[in-house]
Design a protein around this motif. Structure first.
Motif, PDB file in Angstrom:
ATOM      1  N   ALA A 331       0.719  -1.330   0.028  1.00 42.39           N
ATOM      2  CA  ALA A 331      -0.040  -0.103  -0.003  1.00 42.39           C
ATOM      3  C   ALA A 331       0.930   1.172  -0.037  1.00 42.39           C
ATOM      4  O   ALA A 331       0.600   2.282  -0.622  1.00 42.39           O
ATOM      5  N   LEU A 332       2.045   1.307   0.632  1.00 41.05           N
ATOM      6  CA  LEU A 332       2.772   2.435   0.863  1.00 41.05           C
ATOM      7  C   LEU A 332       3.614   2.690  -0.693  1.00 41.05           C
ATOM      8  O   LEU A 332       3.694   3.606  -1.051  1.00 41.05           O
ATOM      9  N   LYS A 333       4.032   1.409  -1.146  1.00 36.52           N
ATOM     10  CA  LYS A 333       4.739   1.509  -2.431  1.00 36.52           C
ATOM     11  C   LYS A 333       3.823   2.332  -3.494  1.00 36.52           C
ATOM     12  O   LYS A 333       4.324   3.094  -4.311  1.00 36.52           O
ATOM     13  N   LEU A 334       2.567   1.712  -3.529  1.00 36.75           N
ATOM     14  CA  LEU A 334       1.574   2.095  -4.519  1.00 36.75           C
ATOM     15  C   LEU A 334       1.293   3.690  -4.144  1.00 36.75           C
ATOM     16  O   LEU A 334       1.301   4.430  -5.283  1.00 36.75           O
ATOM     17  N   HIS A 335       1.200   4.330  -3.065  1.00 39.13           N
ATOM     18  CA  HIS A 335       0.981   5.433  -2.798  1.00 39.13           C
ATOM     19  C   HIS A 335       2.339   6.583  -3.133  1.00 39.13           C
ATOM     20  O   HIS A 335       2.105   7.592  -3.393  1.00 39.13           O
ATOM     21  N   LEU A 336       3.502   5.867  -2.825  1.00 42.90           N
ATOM     22  CA  LEU A 336       4.678   6.553  -3.235  1.00 42.90           C
ATOM     23  C   LEU A 336       4.873   6.776  -4.758  1.00 42.90           C
ATOM     24  O   LEU A 336       5.243   7.820  -5.265  1.00 42.90           O
ATOM     25  N   ASP A 337       4.535   5.651  -5.427  1.00 42.80           N
ATOM     26  CA  ASP A 337       4.638   5.720  -6.850  1.00 42.80           C
ATOM     27  C   ASP A 337       3.533   6.521  -7.548  1.00 42.80           C
ATOM     28  O   ASP A 337       4.019   7.141  -8.533  1.00 42.80           O
ATOM     29  N   LEU A 338       2.373   6.551  -6.838  1.00 48.40           N
ATOM     30  CA  LEU A 338       1.168   7.307  -7.612  1.00 48.40           C
ATOM     31  C   LEU A 338       0.605   8.000  -6.830  1.00 48.40           C
ATOM     32  O   LEU A 338      -0.227   7.460  -5.962  1.00 48.40           O
ATOM     33  N   PRO A 339       0.738   9.167  -6.154  1.00 48.36           N
ATOM     34  CA  PRO A 339       0.421   9.980  -5.107  1.00 48.36           C
ATOM     35  C   PRO A 339      -1.274  10.223  -5.401  1.00 48.36           C
ATOM     36  O   PRO A 339      -1.761  10.543  -6.721  1.00 48.36           O
ATOM     37  N   GLN A 340      -2.063   9.721  -4.636  1.00 50.52           N
ATOM     38  CA  GLN A 340      -3.330   9.524  -4.395  1.00 50.52           C
ATOM     39  C   GLN A 340      -4.195  10.680  -3.985  1.00 50.52           C
ATOM     40  O   GLN A 340      -3.711  11.571  -3.267  1.00 50.52           O
ATOM     41  N   GLN A 341      -5.360  11.245  -4.394  1.00 55.10           N
ATOM     42  CA  GLN A 341      -6.202  12.362  -4.248  1.00 55.10           C
ATOM     43  C   GLN A 341      -7.300  12.043  -3.286  1.00 55.10           C
ATOM     44  O   GLN A 341      -7.690  10.876  -3.194  1.00 55.10           O
ATOM     45  N   VAL A 342      -7.169  12.748  -2.282  1.00 51.86           N
ATOM     46  CA  VAL A 342      -8.372  12.618  -1.167  1.00 51.86           C
ATOM     47  C   VAL A 342      -9.318  13.571  -1.429  1.00 51.86           C
ATOM     48  O   VAL A 342      -9.257  14.599  -1.662  1.00 51.86           O
ATOM     49  N   GLU A 343     -10.588  12.990  -1.536  1.00 53.92           N
ATOM     50  CA  GLU A 343     -11.726  14.092  -1.910  1.00 53.92           C
ATOM     51  C   GLU A 343     -12.237  14.726  -0.572  1.00 53.92           C
ATOM     52  O   GLU A 343     -12.096  14.326   0.550  1.00 53.92           O
ATOM     53  N   PRO A 344     -12.905  16.033  -0.748  1.00 52.36           N
ATOM     54  CA  PRO A 344     -13.301  16.797   0.516  1.00 52.36           C
ATOM     55  C   PRO A 344     -14.251  15.859   1.287  1.00 52.36           C
ATOM     56  O   PRO A 344     -14.936  15.152   0.637  1.00 52.36           O
ATOM     57  N   ILE A 345     -14.078  16.040   2.641  1.00 49.57           N
ATOM     58  CA  ILE A 345     -14.937  15.142   3.600  1.00 49.57           C
ATOM     59  C   ILE A 345     -16.175  16.001   4.102  1.00 49.57           C
ATOM     60  O   ILE A 345     -15.943  16.973   4.332  1.00 49.57           O
ATOM     61  N   THR A 346     -17.300  15.061   3.914  1.00 47.64           N
ATOM     62  CA  THR A 346     -18.542  15.786   4.335  1.00 47.64           C
ATOM     63  C   THR A 346     -18.903  15.075   5.771  1.00 47.64           C
ATOM     64  O   THR A 346     -19.856  15.545   6.322  1.00 47.64           O
ATOM     65  N   MET A 347     -18.505  13.827   5.968  1.00 44.50           N
ATOM     66  CA  MET A 347     -18.971  13.066   7.201  1.00 44.50           C
ATOM     67  C   MET A 347     -18.139  13.538   8.312  1.00 44.50           C
ATOM     68  O   MET A 347     -17.136  14.280   8.094  1.00 44.50           O
ATOM     69  N   PHE A 348     -18.270  13.087   9.633  1.00 46.44           N
ATOM     70  CA  PHE A 348     -17.386  13.255  10.827  1.00 46.44           C
ATOM     71  C   PHE A 348     -17.399  14.737  10.893  1.00 46.44           C
ATOM     72  O   PHE A 348     -16.477  15.119  11.361  1.00 46.44           O
ATOM     73  N   SER A 349     -18.283  15.584  10.969  1.00 48.64           N
ATOM     74  CA  SER A 349     -18.328  17.002  11.262  1.00 48.64           C
ATOM     75  C   SER A 349     -18.569  17.228  12.493  1.00 48.64           C
ATOM     76  O   SER A 349     -19.452  16.614  13.299  1.00 48.64           O
ATOM     77  N   LEU A 350     -17.798  18.301  13.267  1.00 49.94           N
ATOM     78  CA  LEU A 350     -18.343  18.870  14.775  1.00 49.94           C
ATOM     79  C   LEU A 350     -19.698  19.151  14.553  1.00 49.94           C
ATOM     80  O   LEU A 350     -20.268  18.851  15.857  1.00 49.94           O
ATOM     81  N   LYS A 351     -20.165  19.879  13.719  1.00 52.56           N
ATOM     82  CA  LYS A 351     -21.595  20.436  13.729  1.00 52.56           C
ATOM     83  C   LYS A 351     -22.458  19.213  13.886  1.00 52.56           C
ATOM     84  O   LYS A 351     -23.572  19.312  14.592  1.00 52.56           O
ATOM     85  N   ASP A 352     -22.257  18.303  13.230  1.00 56.29           N
ATOM     86  CA  ASP A 352     -23.018  16.897  13.393  1.00 56.29           C
ATOM     87  C   ASP A 352     -23.103  16.289  14.600  1.00 56.29           C
ATOM     88  O   ASP A 352     -24.069  15.936  15.524  1.00 56.29           O
ATOM     89  N   MET A 353     -21.884  16.375  15.338  1.00 61.51           N
ATOM     90  CA  MET A 353     -21.456  15.849  16.722  1.00 61.51           C
ATOM     91  C   MET A 353     -22.294  16.693  17.773  1.00 61.51           C
ATOM     92  O   MET A 353     -23.132  15.946  18.421  1.00 61.51           O
ATOM     93  N   CYS A 354     -22.276  17.855  17.482  1.00 59.85           N
ATOM     94  CA  CYS A 354     -22.964  18.869  18.464  1.00 59.85           C
ATOM     95  C   CYS A 354     -24.609  18.686  18.440  1.00 59.85           C
ATOM     96  O   CYS A 354     -25.418  18.793  19.194  1.00 59.85           O
ATOM     97  N   ASP A 355     -25.081  18.662  17.038  1.00 53.44           N
ATOM     98  CA  ASP A 355     -26.296  18.777  16.655  1.00 53.44           C
ATOM     99  C   ASP A 355     -27.071  17.544  17.310  1.00 53.44           C
ATOM    100  O   ASP A 355     -28.179  17.605  17.962  1.00 53.44           O
TER     101      ASP A 355
END
Length: 366
Positions: A331-355
């Motif tokens: 998994a490390l080699k794969l990421h080092l050879d080909l940098p991966q994109q992480v999509e913007p996160i919509t889950m696990f927000s502070l607002k959800d936790m508080c609400d």
């Protein structure tokens, strides 16, 4: 509503941060927020944000703590909260005894949050003796269900911890000033492919695994460099020394940098090309992994506990079968050879936790 939260101290850590976040949300929604603890450096922030702090020695795992039952009962009778929310075992026991001395019709509602995989015994069971028991992840729900048969499943409410996306914005880049200072302090990090292992220095966090990985990858990736972000407790100094001598004996001193305890964790996570989560014990949530993904840095971690829940929802390509070192290396080699994109996160927000927490308060208070 008037809500009183109890925890041992207000110095640092996930439980403390969560307490402040809920206190802030209560005030913002027009409710009254009280927090009982032995005090600490976060009290001034708590009070500046509109809560009342009541100092009581509810932090010691000692029989002498029983002397705090009467003063705690007095505080509850004086302030008459609608809800008491306990977040740790000693405060939970003291609350248990304090409420016994209050007439049933005068007692506040009791809520607890199970923040950890506590040892399975009578002492820990107190955390599951409340009207509603908040679990910080599905792994914690499972743990309570498996080990605390006294707790009816319908009383357990899973509310994920959350982070503020504004504090860890997607695509975040540290300032030029930060880069200049960091490269001045750690010139060896310049123009390197950086793998970051965040977390305090303890045997549980997977430092040995990191050292093995760097040893195996050094020839194939001459530009690879590891950074360990986290301090060592005085009790862990011997372990830190042991690691340094292992690194030296393997000839890796030029490839692994320990940067110590930092308050600029966001910058380090954004600066890194890859973040690892290699704890040998399941984490109940895995906030640092979430913070890294939030700024857009890929995370590779073992498929267990809260980290696995975050990765499977947000970045499944970072999941590695538990303790499968070959799969981890691949998994490390794969990421080092080909940098991966992480999509913007919509889950696990502070607002959800508080609400969700405030909605639970309102539900029990009806």
């Amino acid at each position: 509503m008037k809500v009183m939260q109890l925890l041992p101290e207000l110095n640092s850590g996930g439980v403390e941060r969560g307490t402040l976040e809920i206190a802030r949300a209560l005030v913002a929604a027009g409710h009254e927020s009280l927090v009982v603890s032995n005090g600490g450096r976060m009290v001034s922030q708590l009070e500046a944000e509109g809560s009342t702090h009541l100092t009581l020695a509810v932090h010691k795992k000692a029989l002498s703590s029983l002397w705090q039952i009467r003063p705690l009962r007095k505080l509850i009778l004086q302030h008459q909260p609608d809800i008491v929310h306990v977040r740790s075992r000693v405060p939970a026991w003291l609350t248990h005894f304090a409420l016994k001395g209050i007439a049933k019709d005068k007692r506040p509602h009791l809520i607890s949050t199970v923040h950890g995989f506590y040892s399975i015994n009578r002492y820990s069971q107190i955390m599951t003796q409340a009207e509603k028991v908040i679990a910080v992840s599905d792994s914690v729900v499972q743990y309570i269900t498996d080990h605390y048969k006294n707790c009816p499943p319908e009383d357990i409410v899973r509310i994920y911890r959350g982070i503020d996306p504004a504090a860890f914005p997607h695509g975040y880049q540290p300032s030029a000033q930060w880069f200049n200072q960091t490269l001045k302090d750690f010139p060896e990090l310049e123009n390197k492919q950086l793998i970051c292992l965040p977390g305090r220095i303890t045997r549980l966090k997977g430092h040995e695994t990191l050292i093995d990985l760097i040893e195996k990858l050094q020839t194939q990736y001459p530009n690879l460099h590891a950074i360990v972000v986290g301090g060592a407790d005085p009790k862990k100094e011997a372990y830190l020394k042991e690691m340094h001598s292992t690194i030296q004996s393997k000839g890796l001193s030029e490839r692994i940098t320990f940067v110590g305890h930092r308050s600029d964790i966001r910058e380090w996570l954004a600066f890194s090309d890859l973040v690892l989560s290699l704890s040998s014990q399941a984490e109940t949530f895995g906030r640092t992994a979430l913070e890294a993904l939030s700024v857009g840095t890929p995370v590779i971690g073992w498929n267990r506990g809260g980290v696995a829940e975050i990765l499977s929802n947000v970045y499944p390509q970072g999941l590695v079968p538990v303790d499968d070192e070959t799969a981890l290396l691949e998994a490390l080699k794969l990421h080092l050879d080909l940098p991966q994109q992480v999509e913007p996160i919509t889950m696990f927000s502070l607002k959800d936790m508080c609400d969700q927490t405030l909605a639970l308060y309102e539900q029990v208070n009806q």
